[in-house]
Design a protein around this motif. Structure first.
Motif, PDB file in Angstrom:
ATOM      1  N   ALA A   1     -34.644  27.714  12.873  1.00 30.04           N
ATOM      2  CA  ALA A   1     -33.571  26.752  12.595  1.00 30.04           C
ATOM      3  C   ALA A   1     -33.617  26.339  11.141  1.00 30.04           C
ATOM      4  N   VAL A   2     -32.452  26.203  10.561  1.00 29.63           N
ATOM      5  CA  VAL A   2     -32.321  25.644   9.217  1.00 29.63           C
ATOM      6  C   VAL A   2     -31.497  24.366   9.361  1.00 29.63           C
ATOM      7  N   VAL A   3     -32.046  23.278   8.838  1.00 32.94           N
ATOM      8  CA  VAL A   3     -31.330  22.002   8.977  1.00 32.94           C
ATOM      9  C   VAL A   3     -31.183  21.321   7.625  1.00 32.94           C
TER      10      VAL A   3
ATOM     11  N   VAL B   1     -27.550  20.718  11.731  1.00 34.60           N
ATOM     12  CA  VAL B   1     -28.163  22.026  11.890  1.00 34.60           C
ATOM     13  C   VAL B   1     -27.255  23.040  11.198  1.00 34.60           C
ATOM     14  N   VAL B   2     -27.821  23.750  10.251  1.00 35.38           N
ATOM     15  CA  VAL B   2     -27.043  24.642   9.387  1.00 35.38           C
ATOM     16  C   VAL B   2     -26.913  26.020  10.012  1.00 35.38           C
TER      17      VAL B   2
ATOM     18  N   PRO C   1     -23.952  25.194  14.827  1.00 35.48           N
ATOM     19  CA  PRO C   1     -23.972  26.023  13.616  1.00 35.48           C
ATOM     20  C   PRO C   1     -23.676  27.479  13.949  1.00 35.48           C
ATOM     21  N   PRO C   2     -23.487  28.303  12.935  1.00 34.11           N
ATOM     22  CA  PRO C   2     -23.453  29.739  13.192  1.00 34.11           C
ATOM     23  C   PRO C   2     -24.766  30.168  13.851  1.00 34.11           C
ATOM     24  N   ILE C   3     -24.657  31.029  14.834  1.00 35.42           N
ATOM     25  CA  ILE C   3     -25.851  31.538  15.508  1.00 35.42           C
ATOM     26  C   ILE C   3     -26.009  33.002  15.135  1.00 35.42           C
TER      27      ILE C   3
ATOM     28  N   LYS D   1     -31.888  16.932   2.295  1.00 36.32           N
ATOM     29  CA  LYS D   1     -33.060  17.792   2.166  1.00 36.32           C
ATOM     30  C   LYS D   1     -32.939  18.895   3.205  1.00 36.32           C
ATOM     31  N   ARG D   2     -33.243  20.107   2.788  1.00 39.05           N
ATOM     32  CA  ARG D   2     -33.162  21.223   3.731  1.00 39.05           C
ATOM     33  C   ARG D   2     -34.546  21.526   4.296  1.00 39.05           C
TER      34      ARG D   2
END
Lengths: 287, 751
Positions: free
Chosen positions: B617-619, B630-631, B692-694, B443-444
């Motif tokens: 943040a997108v996880v 963490v995406v 993750p990419p920042i 789940k995102r």
């Protein structure tokens, strides 16, 4: 204070060195042992570094099985031909430490250290691995499950060392799954290997980090047989809940700084279900 | 656009370009000399005996067996401390070596100097201490009323902020109790240093630290020596993050060197490093927020307990930060805040990046989301509505007089595009190499958080930095005591000096105590303080240069952007040329605007300047197993002005990663006062696969009045709101409450 390091060049020579003094410590990669030495938890006066012995560094395909020398590294297991022959072992090897650790650490070292969290252990257990031991008295074979008798304890006899480990080449699906809090380079919180045996229409399930010694979830293996269709490679989902429970029940996990027993019991069941349904798609018999 | 694509390393120096740091290549190739590389002819190795118990009485120490070992040159205990057997960053309350009582597991008891580290370690194992083991006090809440474990009592500081009308209330209230676990700075280079004695009884200490002069002050008290007999020189520092602000081995090394008459070196191993420095304060925080139905904050009530461990360190200042900014970057007219910094038999806690703001920000941002949810307002919208603006007051009654682009920070981040949907790659999912998670288990979630951080020291501290600019025939040397911990100050010195003097031949003289204090490399303060001092020193050279030329030529020149232009405009000469053949020595002390203590109601202009940041943040969460990936983390930050873009990005990427660590991985696990995971096997820092990419949505450049070039400190804000953003994203994905960081798999899976 002074640590003697002996570097034999053949298995014969290891036998000899051990028969002179069987208290000598074996080093097969040193990724666990050297940490203990550096922290002075152990300070043996004599060490035999067996990881340069060519015959222990080799593996060969032997009929229906593959014989892996005890000093074959995780890196060699992780990719290349070995990864095709024993995929679950490769998947487990990939989860060990960093690339530097995997270049040094060996399968024999993992077995000999006999940590409940050893990443090779559940795979070897599910594969019914036979370990070949050697000493100046001769050779013997023992199942992995009988070799590891407790937390960091083996039934290795005096002067004995692990020469190789034999596992079947099955050419059927295998899965290794491991839970850790971090995405890589992490000690196992729980892990599980599931090996399919199409000939006997059965599965082997090895549990990691939830018992003091190698453990197969035998009841779960037996129970799920009736729910598997080996032609369509499908599983009747009505059996999954109890299957999960049986796997959890086969675990005797502890609370420690890495996790809690309740989570380990829960997650080992989840891993089992996921491993199974990755191989056998879920479908009811009527559907 | 990723950070590395945005900025290219420039060839030119000067302010505003990504000039390459002089230590970049040596550090990448392993040639950089860290403090652990120090060595000296005839050197001995020091080692520390530490208490295994969090609370015990020392009945007797028998080191006769250890002293008899061949190669052991000295064993020292509390009675060998020449001066006061107490040190401390804010005030001395901690023994150099435990005398009769040990108050935390890891407290130093005895020292050994030997020919070889193995001999020293062997000697340590043969010192026999007879302990009477006592019951440790490990619960911070009960410490307030428990029997004192230290002569100064258990409450290090109790702070009340009483702002506005306590009887006010809003249409909705949300309440929550939050916990923050003990994070560690976990710098890569463990503590190390070397003390070299002189025949006159003085000593030179080469050490990795954050503040040479504070160390020196504490060492001379313990050694009972005058200032000029204890000289400190900075040795190569392998990261700090607050963990080197306190004295660790400093006095020990000097004692062993002076006692043996030989240079003595120490290196802590990883385990000892975890015992040898302070950690981030674990916190328990209760909040009740009141808002009106439009979502505007009416009142905030809060209680904050910080576990300071056995000794004070910077607990008092950390608590002040936690309380002063306990309402976040939001305007609120009424606040009732009560905070305690307490003493327990846990390991001492002190400075770590974010310094008090990290703990409360985690709780504040959870509360803001609860208000948004209670009122069905978009969380970003709610934050925009309440965002502080220039001219607003914070709850200490202090008006924000500088730049406060809070709304710009929030909006620019909210406008930033979202990352792509998950790619079909097992390694990229929660569980990583463990192969646990299929796409159907994922789940995102998305989370948003905003933070405020005060820059520089507070509450009336006389904060200064001294810089010397020396010009010899056109070549420039700059000297400060500012500690380079990796943040890039040395690069900045080059840039500032070149910007003002136009000279590229610049030497940065090693930081030591032969010049005045630069203050600590902490509190996001060195660009402002020591950067400001360097700027002023260079400017003073230009002023003197103009005067000299005026005397010689009878013509007045003006400095126009690095070029001297005569009054009548007929003659021009670049400063770099004018400096040739001349010599100058300008030493200046730089101070920021004064601050003042807080009064009994927690009111006062206690802070200098404020910086703001927002994180999104997108996880991806595997809820059944409790695993989080963490995406992406995107950020906007209020930076004043960027002096070196690539270094700014470096601070932001590193800070965010440290914040991510606190959110899902990093915790020193305590059991009855003893750390259970004082090693990198089990203290889990994010690996490359966890990071993750920042995305940098925007760096808001609104110059800060009073700051050199308008630049605000940028080191701490990235660490503060990244943690709550990650946890908010996990809540979004799972629907769980999650009141504690780090969030562990069992916190998600067993809920």
């Amino acid at each position: 204070m002074i640590m003697e390091v002996l570097i034999p060049s053949s298995a014969e020579e290891i036998c000899e060195l051990l028969s002179q003094d069987n208290s000598r410590q074996l080093l097969a990669g040193g990724t666990d042992f050297m940490v203990e030495v550096n922290y002075r938890h152990r300070s043996p006066s004599s060490v035999i570094a067996i990881d340069r012995v060519p015959e222990l560094r080799n593996w060969h395909h032997d009929g229906d099985s593959v014989v892996i020398g005890s000093c074959v590294t995780y890196r060699e297991i992780e990719r290349g031909p070995l990864a095709t022959l024993v995929p679950a072992l490769a998947q487990a090897a990939r989860t060990v430490g960093s690339p530097q650790i995997r270049n040094a650490g060996t399968i024999g070292g993992n077995i000999g250290t006999a940590s409940p969290a050893g990443d090779m252990i559940p795979v070897l257990s599910a594969l019914g691995a036979e370990v070949s031991l050697r000493s100046s008295e001769g050779k013997r074979e023992i199942s992995l499950d009988d070799l590891i008798v407790g937390v960091k304890q083996t039934s290795l006899g005096q002067g004995e060392f692990i020469e190789s480990v034999r596992v079947p080449v099955l050419e059927s699906p295998q899965e290794f799954l491991k839970v850790g809090s971090r995405s890589a380079m992490v000690i196992s919180v729980t892990s599980l290997a599931l090996i399919t045996y199409p000939k006997t229409q059965s599965v082997g399930i090895g549990l990691g980090a939830v018992n003091p010694r190698p453990t197969r979830a035998r009841q779960a293996e037996e129970f799920i047989k009736d729910f598997l269709n080996w032609e369509s490679m499908q599983v009747d989902p009505s059996g999954l809940d109890h299957f999960k429970e049986l796997v959890s029940e086969a675990s005797r996990p502890i609370d420690d700084h890495r996790s809690v027993a309740a989570y380990r019991r829960h997650s080992i069941g989840v891993l089992a279900q996921r491993a199974l349904t990755r191989i056998f798609s879920e479908r009811s018999p009527s559907g | 656009m990723t950070a590395t694509e945005t900025y290219k390393v420039g060839a030119r120096s000067g302010v505003g370009v990504s000039s390459q740091r002089p230590d970049a290549v040596p550090k990448a190739t392993g040639e950089f000399s860290f403090s652990s590389d120090l060595s000296s002819h005839n050197m001995l190795w020091g080692k520390t005996l530490r208490s295994p118990y969090p609370s015990a009485r020392i009945r007797n120490i028998d080191y006769s067996e250890a002293l008899a070992i061949s190669g052991v040159h000295a064993i020292l205990t509390a009675s060998d401390v020449p001066g006061k057997n107490l040190f401390g960053l804010e005030h001395p309350d901690q023994p150099v070596l435990a005398d009769d009582i040990v108050r935390y597991a890891g407290e130093p008891i005895a020292l050994v100097a030997a020919e070889h580290p193995e001999i020293a370690a062997d000697a340590i194992s043969r010192i026999h201490v007879d302990f009477e083991v006592l019951n440790p006090l490990v619960d911070a809440e009960s410490a307030v009323t428990a029997d004192p474990i230290h002569p100064e009592g258990n409450v290090i500081r109790h702070l009340v902020i009483d702002y506005g009308d306590p009887t006010s209330s809003g249409d909705v209230t949300v309440e929550g109790t939050y916990e923050v676990g003990m994070q560690d700075q976990a710098f890569m280079g463990t503590e190390s240093g070397m003390a070299v004695p002189s025949p006159d009884g003085s000593v030179d200490l080469y050490i990795s630290t954050q503040w040479l002069h504070s160390d020196q002050k504490q060492i001379i008290e313990a050694l009972n020596l005058p200032e000029d007999m204890v000289r400190l020189t900075l040795a190569g520092v392998g990261g700090a993050f607050g963990g080197r602000e306190d004295v660790s081995m400093h006095v020990h090394l000097c004692m062993l060197a002076l006692h043996t008459g030989r240079p003595v070196k120490m290196i802590y191993d990883r385990n000892e490093s975890f015992l040898g420095h302070v950690h981030r304060h674990p916190a328990k925080i209760w909040y009740r927020h009141h808002a009106n139905k439009d979502g505007l904050l009416v009142k905030v009530e809060g209680k904050i307990i910080l576990d300071g461990g056995a000794y004070a360190s910077t607990t008092s200042a950390v608590l002040a930060n936690a309380c002063c900014f306990s309402t976040g970057p939001y305007k609120v007219d009424n606040a009732q805040i009560e905070g305690w910094g307490v003493r327990t038999n846990n390991p001492p806690c002190g400075a770590m990046r974010g310094f008090g703001n990290v703990q409360t920000c985690f709780a504040i941002e959870a509360q803001m989301d609860k208000i948004a949810s209670a009122l069905d307002i978009d969380p970003v919208e709610l934050r925009l509505k309440n965002a502080l603006e220039p001219g607003d007051q914070i709850i200490t009654g202090q008006e924000i007089t500088g730049a406060a682009p809070v709304k710009e920070v929030i909006s620019s981040l909210a406008d930033h595009p979202m990352p792509e949907p998950a790619i079909n790659d097992l390694l990229a999912r929660p569980g990583g190499t463990g192969r646990t998670t299929d796409q159907k288990h994922v789940k995102r979630g998305v989370g948003f958080a905003v933070s405020i951080k005060n820059l520089m020291f507070a509450e009336g501290f006389d904060d200064s930095s001294e810089a010397l600019c020396e010009v010899n025939d056109g070549s420039v040397a700059i000297h400060t005591a500012c500690v380079e911990v990796g943040q890039g100050f040395v690069t900045l010195v080059h840039q500032i000096a070149e910007e003002i003097l136009g000279v590229s031949d610049i030497t940065v003289i090693p930081a030591d105590t032969s010049i005045g204090s630069a203050g600590s490399t902490s509190a996001s303060r060195q660009t402002w303080m020591s950067g400001g001092a360097v700027l002023k020193a260079c400017e003073a050279v230009v002023v003197n240069l103009i005067e000299q030329i005026a005397e010689e030529e009878g013509v007045k020149y003006e400095n126009l952007d690095g070029t001297l232009v005569s009054e009548d405009g007929t003659k021009t000469i670049p400063i770099s040329e004018a400096l040739r053949g001349r010599s100058f020595q300008e030493k200046v002390v730089h101070r920021h605007a004064p601050t003042f203590p807080l009064d009994e109601k927690g009111q006062g202009n206690a802070h200098v300047s404020f910086a703001f940041a927002a994180h999104r943040a997108v996880v991806d969460v595997d809820q059944e197993l409790g695993l989080v990936r963490v995406v992406e983390i995107a950020t906007s930050q209020d930076v004043g002005r960027i002096l070196n873009p690539i270094q700014a990005v470096g601070q932001i990427e590193g800070g965010i990663t440290q914040g991510l660590g606190l959110a899902v991985l990093e915790e020193l696990v305590m059991k009855n006062g003893v750390i259970q995971n004082a090693n990198f096997t089990d203290y889990l820092l994010p690996t490359a696969l966890d990071t993750p990419p920042i995305e940098i949505a925007s760096l808001i450049e609104e110059p800060e009045p009073g700051a050199p070039f308008g630049a605000k400190g940028i080191g701490e804000p990235p660490t503060i709101s990244s943690t709550p953003a990650v946890v908010a994203a996990i809540r979004d994905a799972t629907g769980l409450d999650l009141r504690r960081v780090p969030v562990r798999p069992e916190d998600i899976a067993l809920e």
